[in-house]
Enzyme design. Sequence first.
Site, PDB file in Angstrom:
ATOM      1  N   TYR A   1       2.087 -26.453 -11.811  1.00  0.00           N
ATOM      2  CA  TYR A   1       1.677 -25.930 -10.283  1.00  0.00           C
ATOM      3  C   TYR A   1       0.909 -26.997  -9.714  1.00  0.00           C
ATOM      4  CZ  TYR A   1       3.192 -21.374 -11.042  1.00  0.00           C
ATOM      5  OH  TYR A   1       4.124 -20.087 -10.984  1.00  0.00           O
TER       6      TYR A   1
ATOM      7  N   ARG B   1       3.613 -29.266  -8.183  1.00  0.00           N
ATOM      8  CA  ARG B   1       4.464 -28.508  -6.996  1.00  0.00           C
ATOM      9  C   ARG B   1       3.303 -28.666  -5.722  1.00  0.00           C
ATOM     10  NH1 ARG B   1       6.301 -22.759  -8.859  1.00  0.00           N
ATOM     11  NH2 ARG B   1       7.059 -22.715  -6.829  1.00  0.00           N
TER      12      ARG B   1
ATOM     13  N   ASN C   1       7.352 -17.667  -0.228  1.00  0.00           N
ATOM     14  CA  ASN C   1       6.831 -19.163  -0.428  1.00  0.00           C
ATOM     15  C   ASN C   1       5.328 -19.415  -0.755  1.00  0.00           C
ATOM     16  OD1 ASN C   1       9.582 -19.389  -0.313  1.00  0.00           O
ATOM     17  ND2 ASN C   1       9.637 -20.382   1.835  1.00  0.00           N
TER      18      ASN C   1
ATOM     19  N   ASP D   1       3.941 -22.337  -0.564  1.00  0.00           N
ATOM     20  CA  ASP D   1       3.718 -23.745   0.050  1.00  0.00           C
ATOM     21  C   ASP D   1       2.987 -24.020   1.199  1.00  0.00           C
ATOM     22  OD1 ASP D   1       7.333 -23.806   1.104  1.00  0.00           O
ATOM     23  OD2 ASP D   1       5.706 -23.297   2.194  1.00  0.00           O
TER      24      ASP D   1
ATOM     25  N   HIS E   1       3.628 -13.609  -2.542  1.00  0.00           N
ATOM     26  CA  HIS E   1       3.533 -14.300  -3.458  1.00  0.00           C
ATOM     27  C   HIS E   1       2.423 -15.274  -3.881  1.00  0.00           C
ATOM     28  CE1 HIS E   1       7.802 -12.813  -4.760  1.00  0.00           C
ATOM     29  NE2 HIS E   1       7.072 -11.605  -4.608  1.00  0.00           N
TER      30      HIS E   1
ATOM     31  N   CYS F   1     -17.686 -20.839 -15.974  1.00  0.00           N
ATOM     32  CA  CYS F   1     -17.848 -19.421 -16.819  1.00  0.00           C
ATOM     33  C   CYS F   1     -17.179 -19.913 -18.275  1.00  0.00           C
ATOM     34  CB  CYS F   1     -17.367 -18.268 -16.290  1.00  0.00           C
ATOM     35  SG  CYS F   1     -15.196 -18.290 -16.520  1.00  0.00           S
TER      36      CYS F   1
ATOM     37  N   PRO G   1      23.029 -20.298   3.658  1.00  0.00           N
ATOM     38  CA  PRO G   1      24.345 -20.719   3.571  1.00  0.00           C
ATOM     39  C   PRO G   1      25.094 -19.964   2.520  1.00  0.00           C
ATOM     40  CG  PRO G   1      22.371 -22.339   2.876  1.00  0.00           C
ATOM     41  CD  PRO G   1      21.885 -21.080   3.233  1.00  0.00           C
TER      42      PRO G   1
ATOM     43  N   ALA H   1      18.884 -22.866   7.503  1.00  0.00           N
ATOM     44  CA  ALA H   1      17.750 -22.162   8.341  1.00  0.00           C
ATOM     45  C   ALA H   1      17.420 -23.178   9.383  1.00  0.00           C
ATOM     46  CB  ALA H   1      16.596 -21.916   7.839  1.00  0.00           C
TER      47      ALA H   1
HETATM   48  C1  BV8 Z   1       5.961  -6.643 -10.196  1.00  0.00           C
HETATM   49  C2  BV8 Z   1       5.540 -16.986  -7.069  1.00  0.00           C
HETATM   50  C3  BV8 Z   1       4.886  -4.965 -11.028  1.00  0.00           C
HETATM   51  C4  BV8 Z   1       5.054 -18.083  -8.396  1.00  0.00           C
HETATM   52  C5  BV8 Z   1       7.318 -15.632  -7.397  1.00  0.00           C
HETATM   53  C6  BV8 Z   1      14.541  -5.912 -13.584  1.00  0.00           C
HETATM   54  C7  BV8 Z   1      14.829  -5.107 -12.315  1.00  0.00           C
HETATM   55  C8  BV8 Z   1      14.141  -5.073 -11.205  1.00  0.00           C
HETATM   56  C9  BV8 Z   1      12.721  -6.007 -11.111  1.00  0.00           C
HETATM   57  C10 BV8 Z   1      12.318  -6.200 -12.250  1.00  0.00           C
HETATM   58  C11 BV8 Z   1      13.293  -6.209 -13.676  1.00  0.00           C
HETATM   59  N1  BV8 Z   1      12.365  -6.868 -14.594  1.00  0.00           N
HETATM   60  C12 BV8 Z   1      11.200  -7.498 -14.072  1.00  0.00           C
HETATM   61  C13 BV8 Z   1      11.254  -7.007 -12.469  1.00  0.00           C
HETATM   62  C14 BV8 Z   1      10.089  -7.301 -11.802  1.00  0.00           C
HETATM   63  C15 BV8 Z   1       9.986  -8.572 -11.439  1.00  0.00           C
HETATM   64  C16 BV8 Z   1      11.537  -9.116 -10.793  1.00  0.00           C
HETATM   65  O1  BV8 Z   1      11.842  -8.715  -9.687  1.00  0.00           O
HETATM   66  N2  BV8 Z   1      12.181  -9.886 -11.480  1.00  0.00           N
HETATM   67  C17 BV8 Z   1      13.511 -10.304 -11.252  1.00  0.00           C
HETATM   68  C18 BV8 Z   1      13.767 -11.725 -11.721  1.00  0.00           C
HETATM   69  C19 BV8 Z   1      14.435  -9.297 -11.616  1.00  0.00           C
HETATM   70  N3  BV8 Z   1       9.158  -8.626 -10.300  1.00  0.00           N
HETATM   71  C20 BV8 Z   1       7.877  -9.063 -10.560  1.00  0.00           C
HETATM   72  O2  BV8 Z   1       7.542  -9.107 -11.635  1.00  0.00           O
HETATM   73  C21 BV8 Z   1       6.923  -8.854  -9.464  1.00  0.00           C
HETATM   74  N4  BV8 Z   1       5.687  -8.107 -10.007  1.00  0.00           N
HETATM   75  O3  BV8 Z   1       7.116  -6.180 -10.434  1.00  0.00           O
HETATM   76  O4  BV8 Z   1       4.925  -6.137 -10.673  1.00  0.00           O
HETATM   77  C22 BV8 Z   1       3.693  -4.380 -11.581  1.00  0.00           C
HETATM   78  C23 BV8 Z   1       2.974  -3.311 -10.854  1.00  0.00           C
HETATM   79  C24 BV8 Z   1       1.726  -2.930 -11.163  1.00  0.00           C
HETATM   80  C25 BV8 Z   1       1.087  -3.750 -12.363  1.00  0.00           C
HETATM   81  C26 BV8 Z   1       1.344  -4.708 -12.642  1.00  0.00           C
HETATM   82  C27 BV8 Z   1       2.612  -5.020 -12.345  1.00  0.00           C
HETATM   83  C28 BV8 Z   1       6.172 -10.091  -9.079  1.00  0.00           C
HETATM   84  C29 BV8 Z   1       7.379 -11.052  -8.681  1.00  0.00           C
HETATM   85  C30 BV8 Z   1       6.684 -12.427  -8.087  1.00  0.00           C
HETATM   86  C31 BV8 Z   1       6.981 -13.548  -8.947  1.00  0.00           C
HETATM   87  N5  BV8 Z   1       6.497 -14.780  -8.230  1.00  0.00           N
HETATM   88  N6  BV8 Z   1       6.867 -16.684  -6.907  1.00  0.00           N
HETATM   89  C32 BV8 Z   1       6.127 -19.156  -8.080  1.00  0.00           C
HETATM   90  O5  BV8 Z   1       6.403 -19.546  -6.943  1.00  0.00           O
HETATM   91  O6  BV8 Z   1       5.931 -20.048  -9.123  1.00  0.00           O
HETATM   92  S1  BV8 Z   1       8.889 -15.310  -7.434  1.00  0.00           S
HETATM   93  C33 BV8 Z   1       9.955 -16.699  -6.898  1.00  0.00           C
HETATM   94  O7  BV8 Z   1      11.009 -16.317  -7.021  1.00  0.00           O
HETATM   95  C34 BV8 Z   1       9.699 -17.024  -5.271  1.00  0.00           C
HETATM   96  O8  BV8 Z   1       8.354 -16.533  -4.856  1.00  0.00           O
HETATM   97  C35 BV8 Z   1      10.627 -15.660  -4.673  1.00  0.00           C
HETATM   98  O9  BV8 Z   1      10.045 -14.530  -4.543  1.00  0.00           O
HETATM   99  C36 BV8 Z   1      11.417 -15.599  -5.739  1.00  0.00           C
HETATM  100  C37 BV8 Z   1      13.077 -15.819  -5.491  1.00  0.00           C
HETATM  101  O10 BV8 Z   1      13.123 -17.101  -5.104  1.00  0.00           O
HETATM  102  P1  BV8 Z   1      13.642 -17.067  -3.592  1.00  0.00           P
HETATM  103  O11 BV8 Z   1      12.613 -17.318  -2.713  1.00  0.00           O
HETATM  104  O12 BV8 Z   1      14.526 -16.116  -3.133  1.00  0.00           O
HETATM  105  O13 BV8 Z   1      14.408 -18.688  -3.826  1.00  0.00           O
HETATM  106  P2  BV8 Z   1      15.515 -18.877  -4.657  1.00  0.00           P
HETATM  107  O14 BV8 Z   1      15.725 -20.125  -5.215  1.00  0.00           O
HETATM  108  O15 BV8 Z   1      15.899 -17.581  -5.631  1.00  0.00           O
HETATM  109  O16 BV8 Z   1      16.575 -18.582  -3.633  1.00  0.00           O
HETATM  110  C38 BV8 Z   1      16.732 -19.635  -2.374  1.00  0.00           C
HETATM  111  C39 BV8 Z   1      17.772 -19.052  -1.459  1.00  0.00           C
HETATM  112  O17 BV8 Z   1      17.828 -19.966  -0.409  1.00  0.00           O
HETATM  113  C40 BV8 Z   1      19.258 -18.786  -1.847  1.00  0.00           C
HETATM  114  O18 BV8 Z   1      19.825 -17.677  -1.694  1.00  0.00           O
HETATM  115  C41 BV8 Z   1      20.025 -20.058  -1.205  1.00  0.00           C
HETATM  116  O19 BV8 Z   1      21.384 -20.006  -0.915  1.00  0.00           O
HETATM  117  C42 BV8 Z   1      19.094 -20.350   0.052  1.00  0.00           C
HETATM  118  N7  BV8 Z   1      18.972 -21.685   0.676  1.00  0.00           N
HETATM  119  C43 BV8 Z   1      19.161 -22.901   0.157  1.00  0.00           C
HETATM  120  N8  BV8 Z   1      19.181 -23.816   1.082  1.00  0.00           N
HETATM  121  C44 BV8 Z   1      18.846 -23.073   2.171  1.00  0.00           C
HETATM  122  C45 BV8 Z   1      18.815 -21.751   1.865  1.00  0.00           C
HETATM  123  N9  BV8 Z   1      18.861 -20.711   3.010  1.00  0.00           N
HETATM  124  C46 BV8 Z   1      18.481 -21.309   4.390  1.00  0.00           C
HETATM  125  N10 BV8 Z   1      18.489 -22.510   4.626  1.00  0.00           N
HETATM  126  C47 BV8 Z   1      18.634 -23.585   3.563  1.00  0.00           C
HETATM  127  N11 BV8 Z   1      18.899 -24.816   3.855  1.00  0.00           N
HETATM  128 ZN    ZN Z   2     -14.742 -18.458 -14.340  1.00  0.00          ZN
END
Ligand code: BV8
Ligand code: ZN
Length: 250
Positions: free
Chosen positions: A69, A72, A108, A110, A125, A156, A220, A237
């Site tokens: 982190y 990043r 994001n 960032d 997030h 702590c 894209p 974008a």
């Molecule tokens: C929760 C922060 C409950 C950290 C992130 C099964 C089914 C459904 C859900 C789940 C399941 N199993 C588990 C879950 C829940 C889980 C989840 O959804 N998992 C997924 C994988 C299935 N969700 C969670 O755990 C969430 N919490 O559910 O809690 C709970 C409730 C009560 C009490 C306790 C618990 C928490 C999820 C948050 C995780 N943290 N980020 C970090 O960044 O390190 S997630 C991280 O990935 C990002 O934040 C973002 O949200 C996510 C997806 O990333 P994207 O932003 O979409 O990026 P990605 O690379 O995937 O895609 C990029 C896109 O951009 C592509 O489409 C590409 O084509 C496009 N692109 C590329 N270039 C361009 C472009 N677009 C435009 N212009 C360009 N130039």
């Molecule tokens: Zn502490």
Amino acid sequence: MNTEIPEACIQAIANARHIVVLTGAGVSAESGILTFRDALEGLWAKYDPRELATPEAFERDPELVSRWYDMRRLMCRDTSPNPGHGAIADLQRRTERSGGTFTLLTQNIDGLHQRAGASDVIELHGSLWKWRCASCYTPATDLPEPLAEFPSPCACGGFLRPGVVWFGEALSHDDLTAAAAACDACDVFLSVGTSGVVYPVAGLIDLVSVRGAPTIEVNPDVTPQSGQVTWSLRGPAGEVLPALVDSIGA
Ligand code: BV8
Ligand code: ZN
């Protein structure tokens, strides 16, 4: 730019009084920040981000996760917002100037939307710029760049962690409530640069579609939501958003 923007899509944005924009890693790709699903280069190539972005990973190896982190954080510090971030900030100013509401939701961490001039950004997030103690929750201030120790200690006896939402962690109730309320009331929803697979954020667009309100995707590539949106603007974008905002005269 070779992405055609339908006139009806331009009018939907131009006439909207309540706009919601949801962004993902794709909006920062043209700033040089690897998207979540890009294979990370070099040292990190052997790790799956989804394996590192969990409380269990931090528990197991706080040094490795802190290093990831902090790397990043410094990478984001050394990049700049791109025209896609700028266009979103322009659209926010135009909408609010004309008495409308603009809700910017981002996955994001960032901080680039804020650096491009956007305000009241809802960081669903969390943020790389808000670290806290994993044990006593005390926010960390004046973090050195890079961190002096991995993991960095809290008074702590606990360790500092990034203020982000990890997989398996709940999002802020207030943020999610505000996001859902904005989606329930908006005239148009614009999803930019997200693969639309992480819940509960990926479900927000359904609150808009179910009302028959127009939804737009800027990406894209095809995503799981491409079949549901009113318009898919198939392009980067950093090109599509400035063209869209220019078309409505921001
Ligand atoms: C929760 C922060 C409950 C950290 C992130 C099964 C089914 C459904 C859900 C789940 C399941 N199993 C588990 C879950 C829940 C889980 C989840 O959804 N998992 C997924 C994988 C299935 N969700 C969670 O755990 C969430 N919490 O559910 O809690 C709970 C409730 C009560 C009490 C306790 C618990 C928490 C999820 C948050 C995780 N943290 N980020 C970090 O960044 O390190 S997630 C991280 O990935 C990002 O934040 C973002 O949200 C996510 C997806 O990333 P994207 O932003 O979409 O990026 P990605 O690379 O995937 O895609 C990029 C896109 O951009 C592509 O489409 C590409 O084509 C496009 N692109 C590329 N270039 C361009 C472009 N677009 C435009 N212009 C360009 N130039
Ligand atoms: Zn502490």
